[in-house]
Enzyme design. Structure first.
Site, PDB file in Angstrom:
ATOM      1  N   PHE A 216     -30.238  23.229  46.255  1.00 16.57           N
ATOM      2  CA  PHE A 216     -31.706  23.334  46.246  1.00 16.57           C
ATOM      3  C   PHE A 216     -32.243  24.055  45.025  1.00 16.57           C
ATOM      4  CE2 PHE A 216     -33.582  27.526  47.031  1.00 16.57           C
ATOM      5  CZ  PHE A 216     -32.443  28.304  47.194  1.00 16.57           C
ATOM      6  N   LYS A 217     -31.386  24.793  44.305  1.00 19.44           N
ATOM      7  CA  LYS A 217     -31.889  25.540  43.152  1.00 19.44           C
ATOM      8  C   LYS A 217     -32.466  24.616  42.086  1.00 19.44           C
ATOM      9  CE  LYS A 217     -29.438  29.789  43.990  1.00 19.44           C
ATOM     10  NZ  LYS A 217     -28.721  29.408  45.231  1.00 19.44           N
ATOM     11  N   ASP A 218     -32.035  23.343  42.087  1.00 24.24           N
ATOM     12  CA  ASP A 218     -32.631  22.382  41.150  1.00 24.24           C
ATOM     13  C   ASP A 218     -34.135  22.226  41.355  1.00 24.24           C
ATOM     14  OD1 ASP A 218     -30.176  21.667  39.936  1.00 24.24           O
ATOM     15  OD2 ASP A 218     -29.778  20.154  41.483  1.00 24.24           O
TER      16      ASP A 218
ATOM     17  N   MET B 235     -35.508  25.119  39.373  1.00 26.18           N
ATOM     18  CA  MET B 235     -34.978  25.285  38.016  1.00 26.18           C
ATOM     19  C   MET B 235     -35.383  24.125  37.110  1.00 26.18           C
ATOM     20  SD  MET B 235     -33.135  27.979  37.144  1.00 26.18           S
ATOM     21  CE  MET B 235     -31.703  28.499  38.066  1.00 26.18           C
TER      22      MET B 235
END
Ligand SMILES: *Cc1c(COP(=O)(O)O)cnc(C)c1O
Length: 475
Positions: free
Chosen positions: A116-118, A121
């Site tokens: 989920f960090k995409d 980011m």
């Protein structure tokens, strides 16, 4: 919109001033002076926007309330460039699917690095490139990673003008898939550094460089860690998108369960709720590293030492303290910066803990802010993964499994419970095999990545060595 620090400094800043910063100068975290309030009319309009114009346009609507120093046309273009079906796999960007008994999974893990960090980011990469070009500046991002953060940062910044990424990771400690994801990047502005040591050694090197203020200034060293406000803001959007998919009208409520480590993801849910999104419960799910579950159950926040921080099969939640938690406590204490400073600056430094159990505001954690919590162990994780696979034919990753386990305990009849899917199972294949006896599916674009050529520099755990490396690459 102006931003303040949670530790009471009287200065105020605009969005683009804090975009490239980490902590506020007084050691606090940045928050908006107030949360914009979303009326029913706006909520209904946004529902239409999401369904008719798409996620990028919804993101633009929400971000516009917090960013007034980027022209609207530019901000809209940045959102449109970020949230595409090509990058995130589907037109919905964060599609919802039903698991069982009113429990839903919101897919946040179909971006370039399958976590989920995409979601945040990828936007950060475009915002950084835009702002650096506007200022005519360069930035060298230095970080330490044991997996998800580093690869998300590299895939967001690869090929971007004005940015270089220097990412340290402990030699041989990441999964083969994670290593292949990072080390196969051949972009000129991405530098992978495998450190002979453990994750803490990597972090110590980064800290040592950041503490050398002359070096930091000369080489424009920055970070992209989870306390960055822009990352948190980008995450607010998918709480709205999840809500619009799970409900028909804006009189309905939903709950969210969030697999949590540094409290960044669920803090975005708190912000969405403060804006007026009808959220019943915000459920914090932890693994064996239960700093947060302990606080929500007892009112005691107790940071763990390294001996009490466990390596688990949901490694991205293996934290000893939750770096974004200060934001929520600041709100809980009526935005009392002096008191927040006392707790996070003084009490934690002195004794590694603080106790709000007797504070009148502690009741508000549940009653006013809707927080609940639960924890999950390796055995729970295996059982949940096996069960959802055998009964529903759905493979979920280890972090998401921690969420599902806790969501089952916290669901209420008539209120959809949305579990945020924070990674795809292929990233943590070993545990999936342990649970189900099967290899998880691998998206086609990752076929055979372990065999790709790798570009990585091996280095001793030595701050001087990394300084010399950065200096050389910046010539
Ligand atoms: C980072 C991460 C988490 C924890 O998110 P926080 O924002 O730190 O609470 C959970 N699951 C996965 C897969 C992650 O990469």
């Amino acid at each position: 919109m102006l931003y303040l620090s949670t530790r009471g400094d009287p200065s105020r800043k605009r969005f683009c001033e804090i975009l490239l910063e980490g902590l506020a100068p007084d050691g606090g975290l940045y928050l908006p002076e107030s949360y914009p309030q979303v009326s029913d009319v706006t909520l209904n309009r946004w529902r239409e926007v999401y369904h008719k114009q798409g996620y990028a346009e919804l993101a633009f609507e929400i971000l516009s309330l917090y960013i007034d120093d980027i022209p609207a046309a530019d901000l809209r273009a940045l959102c449109a460039k970020t949230y595409t079906a090509e990058v995130f796999g589907t037109g919905e960007i964060v599609p919802l699917r039903h698991l069982e008994n009113g429990i839903w999974l919101e897919a946040l893990s179909n971006g370039p690095t399958l976590a989920f960090k995409d979601m945040a980011m990828q936007l950060l990469g475009n915002l950084f490139e835009y702002e650096l070009a506007r200022r005519g500046e360069q930035l060298n991002i230095l970080g330490a990673t044991s997996g998800d953060t580093g690869s998300a940062a590299e895939y967001a910044m690869r090929g971007k003008q004005g940015v270089r990424v220097f990412m340290t990771s402990p030699q041989g400690r990441m999964s083969p898939f994670q290593q292949a994801q990072m080390f196969s990047l051949m972009d000129d502005n991405i530098f992978n550094i495998a450190v002979d040591g453990v994750f803490d050694d990597c972090q110590d090197m980064v800290k040592a460089v950041s503490n050398d203020l002359d070096f930091k200034r000369q080489y424009k060293i920055g970070t992209v860690n989870s306390i960055n406000w822009a990352r948190l803001l980008a995450q607010v959007v998918y709480y709205f998108a999840g809500y619009f998919q799970a409900t028909q009208t804006s009189s309905e409520k939903v709950s969210f369960t969030v697999p949590s480590g540094n409290f960044g993801n669920v803090c975005a849910g708190h912000v969405a709720r403060m804006m007026g999104l009808p959220i019943a419960r915000l459920v914090v799910a932890t693994n064996e590293n239960d700093v947060l579950d302990e606080f929500f159950k007892t009112g005691v926040y107790r940071v763990r030492g390294s001996a009490d921080t466990f390596e688990t099969s949901s490694p991205s939640m293996d934290i000893s303290k939750a770096s974004n938690f200060e934001r929520f406590v600041f709100d809980l204490l009526g935005r009392d910066g002096a008191r927040t400073k006392q707790l996070f600056g003084d009490a934690l430094q002195r004794s590694g803990r603080f106790d709000l159990s007797q504070h009148p505001a502690f009741n508000d954690v549940r009653l006013r802010y809707g927080f609940e919590s639960g924890k999950s162990t390796h055995a729970d994780r295996l059982a949940t993964i096996k069960d959802t696979f055998e009964r529903m034919g759905m493979m979920i990753d280890t972090h998401t499994a921690d969420g599902v386990k806790v969501a089952r305990e916290q669901r209420q009849d008539g209120v959809p419970m949305i579990v945020l899917e924070t990674a795809l199972p292929i990233k943590f294949a070993q545990t999936i095999v342990e649970a189900t006896g099967r290899e998880p599916d691998r998206p086609a674009k990752f076929e055979g990545i372990e065999a790709l050529p790798k570009r990585v520099t091996r280095m001793a755990a030595d701050a001087q060595a990394i300084k010399a490396f950065i200096a050389e690459k910046c010539q």
